[in-house]
Write an enzyme that holds these catalytic residues in place. Structure first.
Site, mmCIF file in Angstrom:
data_model
loop_
_atom_site.group_PDB
_atom_site.id
_atom_site.type_symbol
_atom_site.label_atom_id
_atom_site.label_comp_id
_atom_site.label_asym_id
_atom_site.label_seq_id
_atom_site.Cartn_x
_atom_site.Cartn_y
_atom_site.Cartn_z
ATOM 1 N N ASP A 101 0.836 -1.199 0.000
ATOM 2 C CA ASP A 101 0.000 0.000 0.000
ATOM 3 C C ASP A 101 0.872 1.251 0.000
ATOM 4 O O ASP A 101 1.743 1.407 0.872
ATOM 5 C CB ASP A 101 -0.901 0.033 1.234
ATOM 6 C CG ASP A 101 -1.983 -1.035 1.208
ATOM 7 O OD1 ASP A 101 -2.243 -1.583 0.115
ATOM 8 O OD2 ASP A 101 -2.563 -1.312 2.277
ATOM 9 N N LYS B 250 -6.299 -7.282 -0.170
ATOM 10 C CA LYS B 250 -7.441 -7.750 0.609
ATOM 11 C C LYS B 250 -7.180 -9.120 1.229
ATOM 12 O O LYS B 250 -7.533 -9.374 2.381
ATOM 13 C CB LYS B 250 -8.699 -7.772 -0.255
ATOM 14 C CG LYS B 250 -9.141 -6.398 -0.742
ATOM 15 C CD LYS B 250 -10.515 -6.409 -1.348
ATOM 16 C CE LYS B 250 -11.577 -6.585 -0.308
ATOM 17 N NZ LYS B 250 -11.649 -5.496 0.678
ATOM 18 N N GLU C 209 -9.362 -10.030 -6.009
ATOM 19 C CA GLU C 209 -8.157 -9.380 -6.525
ATOM 20 C C GLU C 209 -7.211 -10.399 -7.164
ATOM 21 O O GLU C 209 -6.054 -10.090 -7.440
ATOM 22 C CB GLU C 209 -7.448 -8.618 -5.403
ATOM 23 C CG GLU C 209 -8.211 -7.389 -4.956
ATOM 24 C CD GLU C 209 -7.521 -6.616 -3.845
ATOM 25 O OE1 GLU C 209 -7.871 -5.432 -3.664
ATOM 26 O OE2 GLU C 209 -6.646 -7.178 -3.157
ATOM 27 N N THR D 176 -22.050 -5.824 4.857
ATOM 28 C CA THR D 176 -21.404 -4.829 5.709
ATOM 29 C C THR D 176 -21.909 -3.446 5.314
ATOM 30 O O THR D 176 -21.935 -3.097 4.135
ATOM 31 C CB THR D 176 -19.882 -4.906 5.596
ATOM 32 O OG1 THR D 176 -19.486 -4.761 4.226
ATOM 33 C CG2 THR D 176 -19.380 -6.254 6.103
ATOM 34 N N GLY E 179 -20.849 -0.419 6.897
ATOM 35 C CA GLY E 179 -20.005 0.656 7.400
ATOM 36 C C GLY E 179 -20.466 1.127 8.768
ATOM 37 O O GLY E 179 -20.662 0.334 9.693
ATOM 38 N N ASP F 154 -9.206 6.581 9.745
ATOM 39 C CA ASP F 154 -8.850 6.023 8.436
ATOM 40 C C ASP F 154 -9.629 4.723 8.268
ATOM 41 O O ASP F 154 -9.451 3.782 9.036
ATOM 42 C CB ASP F 154 -7.345 5.758 8.371
ATOM 43 C CG ASP F 154 -6.877 5.222 7.014
ATOM 44 O OD1 ASP F 154 -7.732 5.005 6.133
ATOM 45 O OD2 ASP F 154 -5.667 4.993 6.852
ATOM 46 N N ASP G 47 -11.854 -5.602 5.538
ATOM 47 C CA ASP G 47 -10.994 -6.783 5.683
ATOM 48 C C ASP G 47 -10.841 -7.172 7.152
ATOM 49 O O ASP G 47 -10.768 -8.355 7.485
ATOM 50 C CB ASP G 47 -9.628 -6.516 5.062
ATOM 51 C CG ASP G 47 -9.702 -6.258 3.579
ATOM 52 O OD1 ASP G 47 -10.602 -6.826 2.921
ATOM 53 O OD2 ASP G 47 -8.871 -5.488 3.060
ATOM 54 N N GLY H 282 -4.004 3.382 8.536
ATOM 55 C CA GLY H 282 -3.515 2.212 7.820
ATOM 56 C C GLY H 282 -4.494 1.065 7.841
ATOM 57 O O GLY H 282 -5.576 1.136 8.438
ATOM 58 N N SER I 30 -3.556 -1.049 11.689
ATOM 59 C CA SER I 30 -4.651 -0.641 12.578
ATOM 60 C C SER I 30 -5.301 -1.826 13.288
ATOM 61 O O SER I 30 -6.189 -1.627 14.126
ATOM 62 C CB SER I 30 -5.720 0.107 11.774
ATOM 63 O OG SER I 30 -6.459 -0.781 10.935
#
Length: 316
Positions: free
Chosen positions: A14, A41, A141, A221, A223, A247, A253, A288, A292
Site C-alpha cells: 500500500d 485484501k 483481486e 457490511t 459501514g 482512516d 478486511d 492504515g 490498525s
C-alpha cells in the site's frame, strides 16, 4: 486448539497518501503525509485473523522485487504460513495507491501485478493444507477462475468458504451457490443482485435473491450502520459501534478476518458478527490497514470495556 484458516488471495504493498482534500482533474495539490504499508485484501484478512489467534495459511503470489521481500517478512512476523506464497519472475508485486481524506474516507487504485498469476494449480499444490482448515477466505483481486476452482475444491472437501466479492464484478449464480458465506458491502450487493439496496428492506430483498440461488448466508457490511446477515428466513441485525474514524482503509478486511476467526472457533453466527463488527470499528480509529488491527490481547481488553455488540433476530 486455534482455528485454522486458509486465505487464497491477494498480496499488495500500500502506497498511502494522506490528503487535505481530493484534487480536481488536472490539479496538483500538496499532501501532508505519506507512508508505505503491507496490504492486499487477502493479506489484510489473513493478518486480521492471525492477530486474533488463528493459524493462517496464505496462498498467494508476490513479484520479483523488493516489495515481495517486505510482504514475505510481514507475513512471517505475524506467524502466517508462507509455504504457498510464490514469487513470479519478471513481474512486479501488486500495488495499491490509497488516498485518504481527513474524514477517514478513502479512494484506492489497484495494480494486480503478481496477483494476476495465482492459478488453480497453485491452489492444488496447497490442497492438503486447505483440507485441514476450518474455513477458506477468498476475494476478487486474483483471477476469477482461481476463485471458482478454490470454492469448488473446498466444497468437495467439506470446508466452509467465505467470499468477499471485492473489487465488485458481476458473478454468476452457479459460483455463488457454492459459497457458505457471501460478504458484500451495499454497492457490491447491488451489482450482484441487480436490485436497489438503499434501505434495510431493500438490502434484505436483494440478499434473498442470492440465497434463492443457493448461497448459504449473505452478510452485508454497512459501514457506520453496522451489518445485516440474511440466512434462510432469519435476519440478524448487528448494531453499529460509534467511533470517531481516522482512516477506514482495510476496515472491511478487518471485519472479514475477525468473522472468519470467531466463526471457525464457535460456529456461532451472531457471536462472530458481533465480534467482527467491534474489531472493524476499532480498526478505523487508527491509520492504515494492517497497522490498525489489534492483537488478541488488545481485542480482549476492548471487549471487556465495551461489552458485546447487540445483535437482534427477526424472521421474514
Amino acid at each position: 486448539m486455534s482455528p485454522r484458516i486458509a486465505v487464497v488471495g491477494s498480496t499488495n504493498i500500500d502506497l498511502v497518501t494522506v490528503l487535505a482534500r481530493m484534487p480536481a482533474p488536472g490539479e496538483t495539490v500538496e499532501a501532508p503525509d505519506f507512508h508505505i504499508g503491507c496490504g492486499g485484501k487477502g493479506a489484510n484478512q489473513a493478518v486480521a485473523a492471525a492477530r486474533l489467534g488463528a493459524t493462517v495459511v496464505m496462498v498467494s503470489k508476490v513479484g520479483d522485487d523488493a516489495f515481495a521481500d517486505t510482504s514475505l517478512a510481514n507475513f512471517r512476523r505475524f506467524g502466517i504460513d508462507t509455504a504457498h506464497v510464490g514469487r513470479v519472475r519478471g513481474v512486479p508485486s501488486g500495488v495499491a495507491t490509497v488516498l485518504v481524506e481527513p474524514s477517514g474516507e478513502n479512494a484506492i487504485l489497484i495494480v494486480k501485478g503478481a496477483n494476476a498469476h495465482l492459478r488453480p494449480a497453485d491452489v492444488e499444490a496447497a490442497a492438503a493444507e486447505i483440507a485441514g482448515c476450518d474455513v477458506v477466505l477468498l476475494q476478487l483481486e486474483i483471477p476469477l477462475d482461481t476463485v471458482r476452482h478454490t470454492i469448488a475444491a473446498a466444497a468437495a472437501r467439506g470446508v466452509a468458504t467465505i467470499l468477499n466479492p471485492a473489487p465488485a464484478v458481476a458473478l454468476d449464480r452457479e459460483l455463488m451457490a457454492q459459497v457458505t458465506f457471501l460478504v458484500p458491502n451495499r454497492s457490491e450487493l447491488a451489482l450482484l443482485s441487480g436490485m436497489p439496496v438503499a434501505g434495510d428492506d431493500e438490502v434484505i430483498a436483494a440478499a434473498r435473491t442470492l440465497i434463492a440461488s443457493g448461497v448459504g448466508t449473505v452478510i452485508v457490511t454497512l459501514g457506520a450502520a453496522g451489518a445485516l446477515a440474511i440466512s434462510g428466513d432469519e435476519v440478524l441485525r448487528v448494531a453499529p459501534v460509534a467511533v470517531t474514524p481516522r482512516d477506514t482503509t482495510g476496515a472491511g478486511d478487518a471485519f472479514i478476518g475477525a468473522f472468519a476467526r470467531f466463526w471457525a472457533e464457535s460456529r456461532d453466527l451472531a457471536a462472530a458478527l458481533a465480534a467482527a463488527t467491534l474489531y472493524a470499528a476499532d480498526s478505523v480509529t487508527r491509520p492504515g490497514a494492517q497497522s490498525s488491527y489489534g492483537s488478541a490481547d488488545d481485542f480482549a481488553a476492548l471487549r471487556a470495556a465495551h461489552g458485546r455488540v447487540p445483535v437482534s433476530r427477526s424472521r421474514r
